[in-house]
Scaffold this motif. Structure first.
Motif, PDB file in Angstrom:
ATOM      1  N   LEU A 164      -5.952  14.381  -1.217  1.00  0.00           N
ATOM      2  CA  LEU A 164      -5.167  14.086  -0.021  1.00  0.00           C
ATOM      3  C   LEU A 164      -4.307  15.293   0.343  1.00  0.00           C
ATOM      4  N   PRO A 165      -3.982  15.460   1.631  1.00  0.00           N
ATOM      5  CA  PRO A 165      -3.078  16.545   2.021  1.00  0.00           C
ATOM      6  C   PRO A 165      -1.731  16.408   1.306  1.00  0.00           C
ATOM      7  N   TYR A 170       2.282  10.435  -2.536  1.00  0.00           N
ATOM      8  CA  TYR A 170       3.335   9.412  -2.607  1.00  0.00           C
ATOM      9  C   TYR A 170       3.647   9.012  -4.049  1.00  0.00           C
ATOM     10  N   ARG A 171       2.811   9.390  -4.996  1.00  0.00           N
ATOM     11  CA  ARG A 171       3.061   9.037  -6.384  1.00  0.00           C
ATOM     12  C   ARG A 171       4.157   9.941  -6.950  1.00  0.00           C
ATOM     13  N   ASN A 172       4.979   9.392  -7.821  1.00  0.00           N
ATOM     14  CA  ASN A 172       6.050  10.188  -8.454  1.00  0.00           C
ATOM     15  C   ASN A 172       5.523  11.000  -9.604  1.00  0.00           C
ATOM     16  N   VAL A 197       0.861  -1.185   0.000  1.00  0.00           N
ATOM     17  CA  VAL A 197       0.000   0.000   0.000  1.00  0.00           C
ATOM     18  C   VAL A 197       0.896   1.233   0.000  1.00  0.00           C
ATOM     19  N   GLY A 198       0.642   2.150  -0.947  1.00  0.00           N
ATOM     20  CA  GLY A 198       1.423   3.376  -1.032  1.00  0.00           C
ATOM     21  C   GLY A 198       0.986   4.414  -0.024  1.00  0.00           C
ATOM     22  N   GLY A 199       1.965   5.135   0.503  1.00  0.00           N
ATOM     23  CA  GLY A 199       1.708   6.205   1.457  1.00  0.00           C
ATOM     24  C   GLY A 199       3.026   6.874   1.792  1.00  0.00           C
ATOM     25  N   SER A 200       2.977   7.975   2.552  1.00  0.00           N
ATOM     26  CA  SER A 200       4.238   8.669   2.817  1.00  0.00           C
ATOM     27  C   SER A 200       4.400   9.233   4.221  1.00  0.00           C
ATOM     28  N   THR A 219      -2.393   6.398   9.610  1.00  0.00           N
ATOM     29  CA  THR A 219      -3.665   6.463  10.329  1.00  0.00           C
ATOM     30  C   THR A 219      -4.832   6.162   9.396  1.00  0.00           C
ATOM     31  N   ARG A 220      -4.838   6.779   8.218  1.00  0.00           N
ATOM     32  CA  ARG A 220      -5.931   6.612   7.257  1.00  0.00           C
ATOM     33  C   ARG A 220      -6.008   5.165   6.749  1.00  0.00           C
TER      34      ARG A 220
END
Length: 126
Positions: free
Chosen positions: A118-119, A124-126, A47-50, A56-57
């Motif tokens: 998203l904030p 997280y995507r390039n 799962v992508g995230g940063s 949390t989400r």
């Protein structure tokens, strides 16, 4: 004297009967446990995230699904560790819900409009 022997024999039979019924009850409980455990599944999902907000989400989205008992996202590995009841949900359903929340998974891609909302720290995507 015969009365005492009969009394002890009867007591021994009652104890033996109680032990047998106790072990049968224990076996029934063990069988029920193995049935419950057999529907339990463990999975890892990319799962992508940063950031912490992503963590949390992602975890909240997964845990809000009926049947999910554990959802822990590792930011470094970009992996979600899951425990869930396969009789209530599936890895595909969990993945789809996370994508709807804005996070790409190895199975689903988040809609662009949701990702764009998203904030900034969560991009997280390039």
């Amino acid at each position: 004297m015969k009365r005492i022997i009969y009394l002890f024999t009867a007591a021994a039979m009652l104890v033996a009967a109680g032990a047998c019924s106790g072990s049968a009850s224990k076996k029934t409980e063990e069988s029920a446990m193995s049935v419950k455990e057999s529907s339990a599944s463990h999975a890892m999902l990319a799962v992508g995230g940063s950031c912490g907000m992503c963590k949390t989400r992602i975890e909240k989205t997964a845990k809000d699904i009926d049947g999910v008992s554990v959802a822990e996202w590792n930011q470094e590995k970009q992996e979600l560790h899951l425990h869930f009841d396969a009789g209530k949900t599936s890895l595909k359903a969990i993945s789809a819900a996370i994508a709807k929340a804005g996070h790409d998974t190895e199975l689903d891609t988040a809609p662009d409009d949701v990702y764009d909302a998203l904030p900034g720290c969560c991009k997280y995507r390039n």
